[in-house]
Every structure is written in structure tokens, then in C-alpha cells.
Design an enzyme around this catalytic site. Structure first.
Site, PDB file in Angstrom:
ATOM      1  N   ARG A 179     -24.339  38.032  -2.943  1.00 52.55           N
ATOM      2  CA  ARG A 179     -23.109  37.454  -3.525  1.00 52.55           C
ATOM      3  C   ARG A 179     -22.606  36.230  -2.764  1.00 52.55           C
ATOM      4  NH1 ARG A 179     -20.073  43.084  -5.277  1.00 52.55           N
ATOM      5  NH2 ARG A 179     -21.242  43.343  -7.224  1.00 52.55           N
ATOM      6  N   ASP A 232     -15.700  44.272  -2.499  1.00 51.87           N
ATOM      7  CA  ASP A 232     -16.138  44.047  -3.880  1.00 51.87           C
ATOM      8  C   ASP A 232     -15.310  42.967  -4.583  1.00 51.87           C
ATOM      9  OD1 ASP A 232     -18.071  45.972  -3.588  1.00 51.87           O
ATOM     10  OD2 ASP A 232     -16.902  47.572  -4.516  1.00 51.87           O
ATOM     11  N   ARG A 286     -32.473  46.746  -2.626  1.00 47.80           N
ATOM     12  CA  ARG A 286     -31.322  47.040  -1.761  1.00 47.80           C
ATOM     13  C   ARG A 286     -31.712  47.992  -0.625  1.00 47.80           C
ATOM     14  NH1 ARG A 286     -26.069  47.869  -5.302  1.00 47.80           N
ATOM     15  NH2 ARG A 286     -25.133  47.537  -3.259  1.00 47.80           N
ATOM     16  N   GLN A 339     -20.688  54.149   1.460  1.00 45.31           N
ATOM     17  CA  GLN A 339     -21.848  54.842   0.877  1.00 45.31           C
ATOM     18  C   GLN A 339     -22.636  55.553   1.968  1.00 45.31           C
ATOM     19  OE1 GLN A 339     -23.933  51.835  -1.367  1.00 45.31           O
ATOM     20  NE2 GLN A 339     -22.343  51.749  -2.930  1.00 45.31           N
ATOM     21  N   GLY A 358     -26.040  51.434  -6.636  1.00 46.73           N
ATOM     22  CA  GLY A 358     -26.244  51.696  -5.208  1.00 46.73           C
ATOM     23  C   GLY A 358     -25.520  52.970  -4.781  1.00 46.73           C
ATOM     24  N   LYS A 411     -25.418  43.263  -1.841  1.00 47.79           N
ATOM     25  CA  LYS A 411     -24.797  43.893  -3.021  1.00 47.79           C
ATOM     26  C   LYS A 411     -25.756  43.747  -4.213  1.00 47.79           C
ATOM     27  CE  LYS A 411     -21.212  45.345  -0.906  1.00 47.79           C
ATOM     28  NZ  LYS A 411     -21.081  46.775  -0.677  1.00 47.79           N
ATOM     29  N   SER A 450     -15.818  54.334  -7.743  1.00 47.44           N
ATOM     30  CA  SER A 450     -16.142  55.184  -6.584  1.00 47.44           C
ATOM     31  C   SER A 450     -15.671  56.615  -6.816  1.00 47.44           C
ATOM     32  CB  SER A 450     -15.456  54.642  -5.323  1.00 47.44           C
ATOM     33  OG  SER A 450     -15.957  53.372  -5.018  1.00 47.44           O
TER      34      SER A 450
HETATM   35  C1  S3P Z   1     -18.817  52.050  -2.631  1.00 43.31           C
HETATM   36  C2  S3P Z   1     -18.862  51.468  -1.387  1.00 43.31           C
HETATM   37  C3  S3P Z   1     -19.055  50.023  -1.173  1.00 43.31           C
HETATM   38  C4  S3P Z   1     -18.793  49.240  -2.446  1.00 43.31           C
HETATM   39  C5  S3P Z   1     -19.456  49.858  -3.657  1.00 43.31           C
HETATM   40  C6  S3P Z   1     -18.927  51.267  -3.868  1.00 43.31           C
HETATM   41  C7  S3P Z   1     -18.625  53.520  -2.723  1.00 43.31           C
HETATM   42  O1  S3P Z   1     -20.396  49.804  -0.794  1.00 43.31           O
HETATM   43  O2  S3P Z   1     -19.240  47.900  -2.284  1.00 43.31           O
HETATM   44  O3  S3P Z   1     -19.189  49.082  -4.799  1.00 43.31           O
HETATM   45  O4  S3P Z   1     -18.295  54.006  -3.822  1.00 43.31           O
HETATM   46  O5  S3P Z   1     -18.777  54.184  -1.702  1.00 43.31           O
HETATM   47  P1  S3P Z   1     -20.881  49.916   0.723  1.00 43.31           P
HETATM   48  O6  S3P Z   1     -20.769  51.316   1.148  1.00 43.31           O
HETATM   49  O7  S3P Z   1     -22.303  49.450   0.712  1.00 43.31           O
HETATM   50  O8  S3P Z   1     -19.976  49.005   1.505  1.00 43.31           O
END
Ligand code: S3P
Length: 421
Positions: free
Chosen positions: A339, A308, A119, A162, A91, A335, A20
Site C-alpha cells: 500500500r 488500515d 503475504r 493477527q 489475511g 497488506k 475483525s
Molecule cells: C486485523 C489486523 C490487522 C489489520 C487487518 C485486520 C485483524 O492486520 O490490518 O485488516 O482482524 O486482526 P495485522 O495484524 O497484520 O496488523
């Protein structure tokens, strides 16, 4: 690939940089003024996709094994890419880009691999459209007509960093004030990094306020190890007999440490040492020792703090005495793969007592399990979780695709087998 089994797991390991934070350092560095120097960057496929997208928009990014140097173009300096931006399996790249691209004075298209095409992007495009964004489609490929945006007061309907980040990034460009109200706190790396870069952003509990920002100043980013990658070694060290693993230099931002709380609840021997601050993020060395675990219930507002890690927490539950219930985790369905379904289907092959529920799963642990031929569904975290699971299964196990681990942890198998001593 046959999953080789180790008999003990001992020693120290340094997991790669936080995914992240690595994404954000490249994205924010690209729209900052000046040079962002990133050390500890995760050279995984997802973060390389982010670099590739920004290079296509004219950003000069130097990559060497020691560091990544991003020569920022300023908030208004990105150029129209000559082709569709390809985000691979990522994503985070796809969703965060939407927030930046919606506000540019050019059009773009974004797409990714087969998993990305499935997604949901509506969770990002809908709030952005309330800000005036013009984005076609709710699944990739997305076509974004860059335009002027205005601030909104938005209550989040999913706990997603995200989505939150996409709105914050759009908020940097939008006229007026953007307020985002979270219902559960999700990871806050964007808020921390933007604060350090001089953006007009304030966090008050679950509410984030961003004002239009004229410039961001480049900062040095020292990316800590990813707790989501450390998670595999935490669970490995706990379930393997006579084992002790230290995972060095791991980010322990409180929005990410749900796994430590849950494993401790299950009876895990986990120590945090050498706790320090690095570029606004907390970091520690984490030591885990073989422990007898007991089942637990996991749900509510801890879920975004460990989303995660749930596949590998499910592995811990398999070797814990009694029942573990995971609930409020319906986000797992969207995801890299579903999952919940993937964990239940693959774990069932080993004779594990596991039941799928609408928002999670129920595992009755503490029983003997046998090996199986596993499918990863192209999901990096499934590949690594199943490798940990297979260690205590009778007989042989195989993985259909071990290469997908490179999305977040290219050297996972080397690091893993080095602990066999
Ligand atoms: C992330 C947020 C999470 C996480 C992903 C990374 C990020 O997703 O599962 O691996 O870097 O902001 P979500 O925002 O969909 O929960």
C-alpha cells in the site's frame, strides 16, 4: 468504471459490520459450546471465506440477512475438512485459522488467492512452532499437522493483531500458560470476546496471559459498524465543501480510533455522539463537517491504531495545506498489496507531490490535482480511497476494478452516491 463525481456529501450512512469482529465471532462461535447469534455481521467476501472454512470443518452456520447463527462444536469438536481450506483474499482468516488448526488432532491445508500467496505467514508459523506446532511453508499453501501444543512466553516482533490472535487461540489449547508481550498495542477484539466467553485470559497493559481452556460459552455478538469503512466517509465529509455526514453506529474501540486523533490534529471538525456500549465494544455516531485541514506527522505507536486507514488518511493529506509525513508504517507493504507503493504510484498520476519512503510516504498537500486512470491492485481499500480522491480532481478518473470493494464493503458505491444531496 468512470468515477462519478458528487458536488456535496450530506446525510447519514450506516457502514457494514466490523470485519475483525465478524471474523472472530464466527471463529470463536465455532469452537464455543452453544449457539452464537451474530447481528450486524459483515457479509463481505473475507468474512464469508471464514464461514466457508468452518462449514468445511463440520460447523453448522446459518446465514440470513438479519443474523448469522453459529452452532458451536466446542473446542474439540471441529472435523477434518475433506479439502484444502480456501481463504480467498483474507489475511485474517488465514492467520487466525493457523492458531486453531495447529492444535487439532487432524491435518489441514490452507490456501487463498494470488494476493494471499504473497503475504508472509512466517510471522504466525514461527511463534506457533515455538509452541510445538508443525506447519509447512511460510507462504500459502500451508500444510498443518495438528499436534499437542505447549505455552510460551513470547515477545511480539511486529505489531499485529493477527499474529497476537493466532498465538492466543493456540494458547487456549496449549498445556500451561501462554504469555504474549506486545511492544505496541494492536486491536484487542479477541481478548474482549474471549473474556466474555469465559476463557482464562488476562490483559495487563501490553501483556496478555492465556491458560489452557476447557470450554468457551457462546454469547450474543452485536457487531458495530467498521471504523475502517467509516473512514472513507469521514475523509469525504471533511474534504468536500458544504458537507456534513453522520456515520451511525461505528465501533470506537480505543485500539481502532487513531484516525480520529490524526484527523482532529489536522483540524477536522469531528463529533462523537450517542456514545454507548454494545457487547463489550464502544460505539458512537460520528459526524464530520467540511474543514480546512493542515498537514501533520503520523508515526510511532499510533500506527497500529490506524494501519488500515492510512490510504484514505493520505487522501486527507492531499487536500491539507502543508506537509504530511507518514512513518513507521512499513507494515503497509504486506497488506492486500504494497500500500505504500500503490498509494504513491496512483496518487502521482494526479500530479500530487508525494514521495515514497522506506516506512511510509511524504505528501505536500493543498495543491490542485487532476483525474487519472487508477489501478486498485485488487485491493478493496485502494478502490474506496481512490474514489474519495477522485471527487476533487479536475477532469475524469476511472478505476480498473471497483468490484474488489466487496471484500469489506459490498454496497460502498450505493452508499457513497446516496450522499450527493
Ligand atoms: C486485523 C489486523 C490487522 C489489520 C487487518 C485486520 C485483524 O492486520 O490490518 O485488516 O482482524 O486482526 P495485522 O495484524 O497484520 O496488523
Amino acid at each position: 468504471m468512470i468515477i462519478k463525481k458528487i458536488s456535496v456529501a450530506n446525510g447519514a450512512v450506516r457502514v457494514p459490520g466490523d470485519k475483525s469482529i465478524s471474523h472472530r465471532a464466527v471463529m470463536l462461535g465455532s469452537i464455543a459450546d452453544g449457539i452464537t447469534e451474530i447481528t450486524g455481521f459483515l457479509m463481505g467476501a473475507d468474512c464469508l471465506s471464514t464461514i466457508d472454512c468452518f462449514r468445511k470443518m463440520g460447523v453448522d452456520i446459518d446465514v440470513s440477512p438479519e443474523k448469522v447463527i453459529v452452532k458451536g462444536k466446542g473446542l474439540r469438536g471441529l472435523q477434518r475438512p475433506q479439502e484444502t481450506l480456501y481463504t480467498g483474499n483474507s489475511g485474517t482468516t488465514t492467520r487466525l485459522l493457523c492458531g486453531i488448526l495447529a492444535a487439532q488432532d487432524f491435518d489441514t491445508s490452507i490456501t487463498g488467492d494470488a494476493s494471499i500467496e504473497k503475504r508472509p505467514m512466517g510471522r504466525v508459523t514461527k511463534p506457533l512452532s515455538l509452541m510445538g506446532a508443525q506447519i509447512e511453508n511460510e507462504y500459502c499453501p500451508l500444510h498443518i499437522h495438528g499436534t499437542k501444543l505447549h505455552g510460551i512466553d513470547y515477545k511480539m516482533s511486529v505489531a499485529s493483531a493477527q499474529v497476537k490472535t493466532a498465538i492466543i487461540l493456540a494458547g487456549l489449547y496449549a498445556d500451561g500458560t501462554t504469555i504474549i508481550r506486545e511492544t505496541e498495542k494492536s486491536r484487542d477484539h479477541t481478548e474482549l470476546m474471549l473474556g466474555a466467553m469465559g476463557a482464562d485470559i488476562k490483559v495487563d497493559g501490553l501483556n496478555i496471559t492465556v491458560n489452557k481452556t476447557n470450554s468457551l460459552k457462546a454469547v450474543k455478538v452485536n457487531v458495530p459498524g467498521d471504523i475502517s469503512s467509516a473512514a472513507f466517509f469521514m475523509v469525504l465529509g471533511l474534504i468536500m465543501p458544504n458537507s456534513c455526514i453522520t456515520i451511525e453506529n461505528v465501533g470506537i474501540n480505543p485500539t481502532r480510533t487513531g484516525i480520529i486523533d490524526v484527523l482532529r490534529n489536522m483540524g477536522a471538525d469531528i463529533e462523537l455522539n450517542n456514545i454507548r456500549e454494545s457487547a463489550g465494544e464502544s460505539v458512537a455516531d460520528i459526524t464530520v463537517r467540511s474543514s480546512s485541514l493542515k498537514g501533520t506527522e503520523i508515526g510511532g505507536d499510533i500506527i497500529p491504531r490506524l494501519i488500515d486507514e492510512l490510504p484514505v488518511i493520505a487522501v486527507a493529506a492531499v487536500f491539507a495545506k502543508g506537509q504530511t509525513v507518514i512513518k513507521d508504517a512499513q507494515e503497509l507493504k504486506v497488506k492486500e498489496t504494497n500500500r505504500i507503493r500503490a498509494v504513491v504510484d496512483e496518487f502521482s498520476k494526479c500530479g500530487i507531490d508525494i514521495t515514497e519512503t522506506d516506512d511510509g510516504m511524504i505528501i505536500n498537500g493543498g495543491k490542485d490535482i487532476h483525474g487519472a486512470d487508477f489501478k486498485t491492485y485488487g485491493d478493496h481499500r485502494m478502490a474506496m480511497s481512490l474514489t474519495v480522491l477522485a471527487q476533487l480532481a479536475d477532469g475524469e478518473s476511472t478505476l480498473d476494478d471497483s468490484d474488489c470493494a466487496c471484500v469489506s464493503y459490498p454496497d460502498f458505491f450505493d452508499d457513497f452516491y446516496r450522499l450527493d444531496n
